[in-house]
Write a protein that holds these residues in place. Structure first.
Motif, short mmCIF file in Angstrom:
data_model
loop_
_atom_site.label_atom_id
_atom_site.label_comp_id
_atom_site.label_asym_id
_atom_site.label_seq_id
_atom_site.Cartn_x
_atom_site.Cartn_y
_atom_site.Cartn_z
N PRO A 148 -4.53 -8.81 26.01
CA PRO A 148 -4.11 -9.38 24.72
C PRO A 148 -5.02 -9.00 23.54
O PRO A 148 -4.55 -8.91 22.41
N THR A 149 -6.29 -8.77 23.81
CA THR A 149 -7.18 -8.33 22.73
C THR A 149 -6.78 -6.94 22.27
O THR A 149 -6.72 -6.67 21.06
N LEU A 150 -6.49 -6.06 23.22
CA LEU A 150 -6.04 -4.71 22.86
C LEU A 150 -4.69 -4.76 22.14
O LEU A 150 -4.46 -4.01 21.19
N ARG A 151 -3.82 -5.63 22.58
CA ARG A 151 -2.52 -5.78 21.93
C ARG A 151 -2.72 -6.18 20.46
O ARG A 151 -2.11 -5.60 19.56
N ALA A 208 4.21 5.04 30.73
CA ALA A 208 5.47 4.32 30.95
C ALA A 208 5.31 3.06 31.79
O ALA A 208 6.00 2.07 31.56
N LYS A 209 4.39 3.05 32.76
CA LYS A 209 4.22 1.89 33.62
C LYS A 209 3.41 0.78 32.95
O LYS A 209 3.26 -0.29 33.51
N TRP A 210 2.87 1.04 31.77
CA TRP A 210 2.04 0.04 31.09
C TRP A 210 2.54 -0.22 29.68
O TRP A 210 1.90 0.18 28.71
N PRO A 211 3.67 -0.90 29.53
CA PRO A 211 4.14 -1.24 28.18
C PRO A 211 3.18 -2.23 27.53
O PRO A 211 2.36 -2.87 28.21
N ILE A 212 3.29 -2.38 26.25
CA ILE A 212 2.36 -3.21 25.48
C ILE A 212 2.28 -4.64 26.02
O ILE A 212 1.22 -5.26 25.99
#
Length: 161
Positions: free
Chosen positions: A101-104, A92-96
């Motif tokens: 950005p590479t992982l996104r 919950a504390k780490w939204p997309i």
């Protein structure tokens, strides 16, 4: 003698599909950072990356153009749905929006394939974990990618698990 192209071996097809996935992640990353649209980035990749010579004697592999385009189009057309799936898989504390950005870009590319049901989910997960390893060789991110994609795949394709 015929000038028709020879059929591709199964291994060559897999390599081209893997390359298309890698290029799709790179293209989605570029789109986010440059603000370019999908058509211009797609054209650039097809013209300058697929099969391009990067160093003397070193060529980039050709990718599966149809898969590359399908991933890009799917990621763009279904970005909201894919991002919501990713958010549900993250803490919950780490939204997309807060992740690398590479992982996104990777989650969006993989999510496009999962949502379209174009490949078995275990294949999609394996392929994108391998891509994560190429960007993040230390390994932590690959485990993270595996967990997030497993969650996304179970949501998108529960009948496969």
């Amino acid at each position: 003698m015929s000038d028709s192209p020879q059929p591709l071996s199964g291994n060559k097809k897999r390599q081209m599909r893997s390359a298309a996935r890698l290029y799709a992640v790179q293209a989605l990353f570029q789109m986010e950072h440059s603000g370019q649209g999908v058509d211009s980035v797609c054209a650039e990749f097809l013209e300058h990356r697929f099969g391009a010579e990067v160093d003397e004697g070193t060529e980039m592999i050709d990718g599966d153009i149809d898969l590359f385009r399908a991933i890009l189009d799917g990621a763009v057309d279904r970005q909201a749905k894919i991002d919501q799936m990713t958010d549900r898989a993250l803490v919950a504390k780490w939204p997309i929006a807060r992740i690398d950005p590479t992982l996104r870009a990777l989650f969006r590319a993989a999510g496009a394939e999962l949502v379209s049901k174009s490949a078995p989910p275990r294949v999609v997960i394996s392929e994108f974990v391998d891509i994560a390893k190429s960007f993040f060789p230390e390994g932590r991110e690959a485990k993270f990618v595996n967990a997030v994609l497993d969650h996304m795949a179970r949501e998108a394709l529960p009948e496969e698990f």
